[in-house]
Write a protein that holds these residues in place. Sequence first.
Motif, PDB file in Angstrom:
ATOM      1  N   ALA A 125       0.845  -1.194   0.000  1.00 59.50           N
ATOM      2  CA  ALA A 125       0.000   0.000   0.000  1.00 59.50           C
ATOM      3  C   ALA A 125       0.880   1.243   0.000  1.00 59.50           C
ATOM      4  CB  ALA A 125      -0.911   0.001   1.232  1.00 59.50           C
ATOM      5  N   PRO A 126       0.393   2.366  -0.550  1.00 60.60           N
ATOM      6  CA  PRO A 126       1.207   3.586  -0.578  1.00 60.60           C
ATOM      7  C   PRO A 126       1.731   3.994   0.793  1.00 60.60           C
ATOM      8  CG  PRO A 126      -0.716   3.863  -1.968  1.00 60.60           C
ATOM      9  CD  PRO A 126      -0.898   2.558  -1.255  1.00 60.60           C
ATOM     10  N   GLU A 127       0.920   3.873   1.827  1.00 66.75           N
ATOM     11  CA  GLU A 127       1.341   4.315   3.149  1.00 66.75           C
ATOM     12  C   GLU A 127       2.422   3.428   3.765  1.00 66.75           C
ATOM     13  OE1 GLU A 127      -2.674   2.113   3.597  1.00 66.75           O
ATOM     14  OE2 GLU A 127      -1.738   3.559   2.218  1.00 66.75           O
ATOM     15  N   HIS A 128       2.632   2.234   3.199  1.00 69.38           N
ATOM     16  CA  HIS A 128       3.654   1.339   3.730  1.00 69.38           C
ATOM     17  C   HIS A 128       5.018   1.550   3.070  1.00 69.38           C
ATOM     18  CE1 HIS A 128       0.125  -1.548   4.786  1.00 69.38           C
ATOM     19  NE2 HIS A 128       0.297  -0.614   5.710  1.00 69.38           N
ATOM     20  N   MET A 129       5.064   2.268   1.949  1.00 71.42           N
ATOM     21  CA  MET A 129       6.312   2.345   1.178  1.00 71.42           C
ATOM     22  C   MET A 129       7.436   3.050   1.931  1.00 71.42           C
ATOM     23  SD  MET A 129       5.530   2.689  -2.872  1.00 71.42           S
ATOM     24  CE  MET A 129       4.655   4.218  -2.779  1.00 71.42           C
ATOM     25  N   MET A 130       7.091   4.029   2.774  1.00 71.61           N
ATOM     26  CA  MET A 130       8.149   4.781   3.451  1.00 71.61           C
ATOM     27  C   MET A 130       8.889   3.948   4.487  1.00 71.61           C
ATOM     28  SD  MET A 130       6.777   8.698   3.823  1.00 71.61           S
ATOM     29  CE  MET A 130       5.217   8.291   4.587  1.00 71.61           C
ATOM     30  N   SER A 131       8.347   2.787   4.820  1.00 71.57           N
ATOM     31  CA  SER A 131       9.028   1.898   5.755  1.00 71.57           C
ATOM     32  C   SER A 131       9.791   0.786   5.038  1.00 71.57           C
ATOM     33  CB  SER A 131       8.021   1.287   6.737  1.00 71.57           C
ATOM     34  OG  SER A 131       7.086   0.476   6.033  1.00 71.57           O
ATOM     35  N   PRO A 134      12.551  -0.562   1.776  1.00 75.19           N
ATOM     36  CA  PRO A 134      13.741  -0.076   1.049  1.00 75.19           C
ATOM     37  C   PRO A 134      13.334   0.663  -0.230  1.00 75.19           C
ATOM     38  CG  PRO A 134      14.036  -2.350   1.714  1.00 75.19           C
ATOM     39  CD  PRO A 134      12.601  -2.021   1.985  1.00 75.19           C
ATOM     40  N   LEU A 135      13.792   1.903  -0.345  1.00 73.38           N
ATOM     41  CA  LEU A 135      13.518   2.713  -1.526  1.00 73.38           C
ATOM     42  C   LEU A 135      14.815   2.996  -2.262  1.00 73.38           C
ATOM     43  CD1 LEU A 135      11.052   5.370  -0.004  1.00 73.38           C
ATOM     44  CD2 LEU A 135      10.502   3.153  -1.025  1.00 73.38           C
ATOM     45  N   VAL A 136      14.752   3.020  -3.580  1.00 76.21           N
ATOM     46  CA  VAL A 136      15.912   3.358  -4.404  1.00 76.21           C
ATOM     47  C   VAL A 136      15.890   4.865  -4.646  1.00 76.21           C
ATOM     48  CG1 VAL A 136      17.097   2.980  -6.590  1.00 76.21           C
ATOM     49  CG2 VAL A 136      15.871   1.089  -5.491  1.00 76.21           C
ATOM     50  N   SER A 137      16.968   5.550  -4.296  1.00 72.17           N
ATOM     51  CA  SER A 137      17.073   7.013  -4.418  1.00 72.17           C
ATOM     52  C   SER A 137      15.919   7.743  -3.712  1.00 72.17           C
ATOM     53  CB  SER A 137      17.138   7.431  -5.896  1.00 72.17           C
ATOM     54  OG  SER A 137      18.308   6.940  -6.514  1.00 72.17           O
ATOM     55  N   PRO A 138      15.747   7.505  -2.402  1.00 79.01           N
ATOM     56  CA  PRO A 138      14.650   8.161  -1.687  1.00 79.01           C
ATOM     57  C   PRO A 138      14.809   9.671  -1.572  1.00 79.01           C
ATOM     58  CG  PRO A 138      16.104   7.048  -0.155  1.00 79.01           C
ATOM     59  CD  PRO A 138      16.545   6.635  -1.526  1.00 79.01           C
ATOM     60  N   PRO A 180      14.426  14.544   3.262  1.00 75.47           N
ATOM     61  CA  PRO A 180      14.515  13.208   2.661  1.00 75.47           C
ATOM     62  C   PRO A 180      13.634  12.212   3.403  1.00 75.47           C
ATOM     63  CG  PRO A 180      16.696  14.170   2.987  1.00 75.47           C
ATOM     64  CD  PRO A 180      15.734  15.054   3.708  1.00 75.47           C
ATOM     65  N   LEU A 181      13.059  11.269   2.668  1.00 76.84           N
ATOM     66  CA  LEU A 181      12.175  10.289   3.285  1.00 76.84           C
ATOM     67  C   LEU A 181      12.916   9.414   4.285  1.00 76.84           C
ATOM     68  CD1 LEU A 181      10.010   9.138   0.236  1.00 76.84           C
ATOM     69  CD2 LEU A 181       9.497  10.877   1.941  1.00 76.84           C
ATOM     70  N   ARG A 182      14.081   8.939   3.898  1.00 74.22           N
ATOM     71  CA  ARG A 182      14.866   8.039   4.753  1.00 74.22           C
ATOM     72  C   ARG A 182      16.212   7.815   4.074  1.00 74.22           C
ATOM     73  NH1 ARG A 182      12.243   2.307   4.981  1.00 74.22           N
ATOM     74  NH2 ARG A 182      14.362   1.824   5.616  1.00 74.22           N
ATOM     75  N   PRO A 183      17.200   7.330   4.802  1.00 78.44           N
ATOM     76  CA  PRO A 183      18.464   6.983   4.136  1.00 78.44           C
ATOM     77  C   PRO A 183      18.230   5.860   3.122  1.00 78.44           C
ATOM     78  CG  PRO A 183      18.728   7.074   6.524  1.00 78.44           C
ATOM     79  CD  PRO A 183      17.258   7.120   6.245  1.00 78.44           C
ATOM     80  N   GLY A 184      19.040   5.824   2.093  1.00 80.78           N
ATOM     81  CA  GLY A 184      18.910   4.770   1.100  1.00 80.78           C
ATOM     82  C   GLY A 184      19.981   4.890   0.044  1.00 80.78           C
ATOM     83  N   VAL A 185      19.965   3.941  -0.872  1.00 84.33           N
ATOM     84  CA  VAL A 185      20.933   3.952  -1.966  1.00 84.33           C
ATOM     85  C   VAL A 185      20.611   5.118  -2.886  1.00 84.33           C
ATOM     86  CG1 VAL A 185      21.807   2.678  -3.957  1.00 84.33           C
ATOM     87  CG2 VAL A 185      21.220   1.463  -1.856  1.00 84.33           C
ATOM     88  N   ILE A 216      12.160  -0.412  -3.999  1.00 86.25           N
ATOM     89  CA  ILE A 216      11.162   0.177  -4.883  1.00 86.25           C
ATOM     90  C   ILE A 216      11.767   1.417  -5.532  1.00 86.25           C
ATOM     91  CG2 ILE A 216       8.820   1.104  -5.046  1.00 86.25           C
ATOM     92  CD1 ILE A 216       8.226  -0.282  -2.353  1.00 86.25           C
ATOM     93  N   ALA A 217      11.628   1.525  -6.842  1.00 87.97           N
ATOM     94  CA  ALA A 217      12.163   2.675  -7.571  1.00 87.97           C
ATOM     95  C   ALA A 217      11.019   3.451  -8.206  1.00 87.97           C
ATOM     96  CB  ALA A 217      13.146   2.220  -8.647  1.00 87.97           C
ATOM     97  N   MET A 218      11.205   4.758  -8.315  1.00 84.23           N
ATOM     98  CA  MET A 218      10.221   5.620  -8.965  1.00 84.23           C
ATOM     99  C   MET A 218      10.651   5.765 -10.430  1.00 84.23           C
ATOM    100  SD  MET A 218       7.387   7.113  -8.109  1.00 84.23           S
ATOM    101  CE  MET A 218       7.451   7.391  -6.338  1.00 84.23           C
ATOM    102  N   LEU A 219       9.877   5.166 -11.341  1.00 83.16           N
ATOM    103  CA  LEU A 219      10.314   5.019 -12.718  1.00 83.16           C
ATOM    104  C   LEU A 219       9.271   5.524 -13.704  1.00 83.16           C
ATOM    105  CD1 LEU A 219      11.740   1.375 -12.456  1.00 83.16           C
ATOM    106  CD2 LEU A 219      13.013   3.534 -12.243  1.00 83.16           C
TER     107      LEU A 219
END
Length: 304
Positions: A180-186, A188-192, A212-217, A235-238
């Motif tokens: 769900a969208p609300e779960h994504m911030m918890s 692993p995100l690519v380039s958050p 920034p949302l959170r640390p990440g790659v 998850i990547a924003m593409l």
Amino acid sequence: MRRIPPLAAVRVFEAAARHENFTAASVELGMTQAAVSYQIKLLEERLGVPLFRRDKKRVLLTDAGRRISPQVVRAFEALDSAFGSIRAEDEALLTISTSNTFANTWFAWRLGGFQMAHPAMAVRLLTSDALADFVSDDVDLAVRAGQGGWPGLVEELLLPIDFTPMCSPAFLARHGGMIAPEHMMSLPLVSPHDRWWSVWLSEAGIDVPQGPLRPGVRLDSQAHEGNAAIAGQGIAMLTPFFWRNDIAEGRLVRLFDQVSTRGFGYWLVYPEHRRNTPKIRRFRDWLVSEIARDRELDALPSKG
């Protein structure tokens, strides 16, 4: 120091002498007949001798004009040959500049089609996220990401840049098969750090914290981000247009129908004065056709 008369007048004399007709010379040079007459008069005054004899509605070369005409014609033929070799070299090589993302996700996969259709032309692709300088970089045309507004360039919008979250099927399975969208911030995100995340989440109705949302790659291009997502790193924003083959072949999953945009697009740009250059026209027509065809395929309903 060479004592050459004004070259504009010499050029007019060369054409008029070949045709022995001011009207024919004016048509060839794209000038009025009055302008041709003026340039001839200017040259005659500079030399101090008549070059043409006006005989009713005709003009004839004088002895002086007939004496120098073959040499002037040969000189212009030599100039045409010299510049013609450069034109031929220029026409034989097409240099294109574009971003790493556009090159790696779409362009490089299709550029061979243009090369095969034009086997006499070599194609060189320069990839950089910096804007190409059309003078110092010796570039014919470029595909740029942005909102347009580059002075002195023709700009043609190729496609809008939109974006939506994607991940690998394996990543999705590890997280229960549904995110769900609300779960994504918890997760692993690519380039958050990318602003795209905040835009998409806000439009999805998620309260996004400042910063920034959170640390990440952090990766420097969407091409790398998409490959990281395929490898299951998060998850990547593409942009769906670039990854539809990976989606169709099961390497990526679109998590949501929602797409967002920040008003950017990919643009074909080239110098205004080179608009009618044959190789640029040929490439422009091919590129616009290829992108239109792929966008039409994207618009077709999927077979379920």
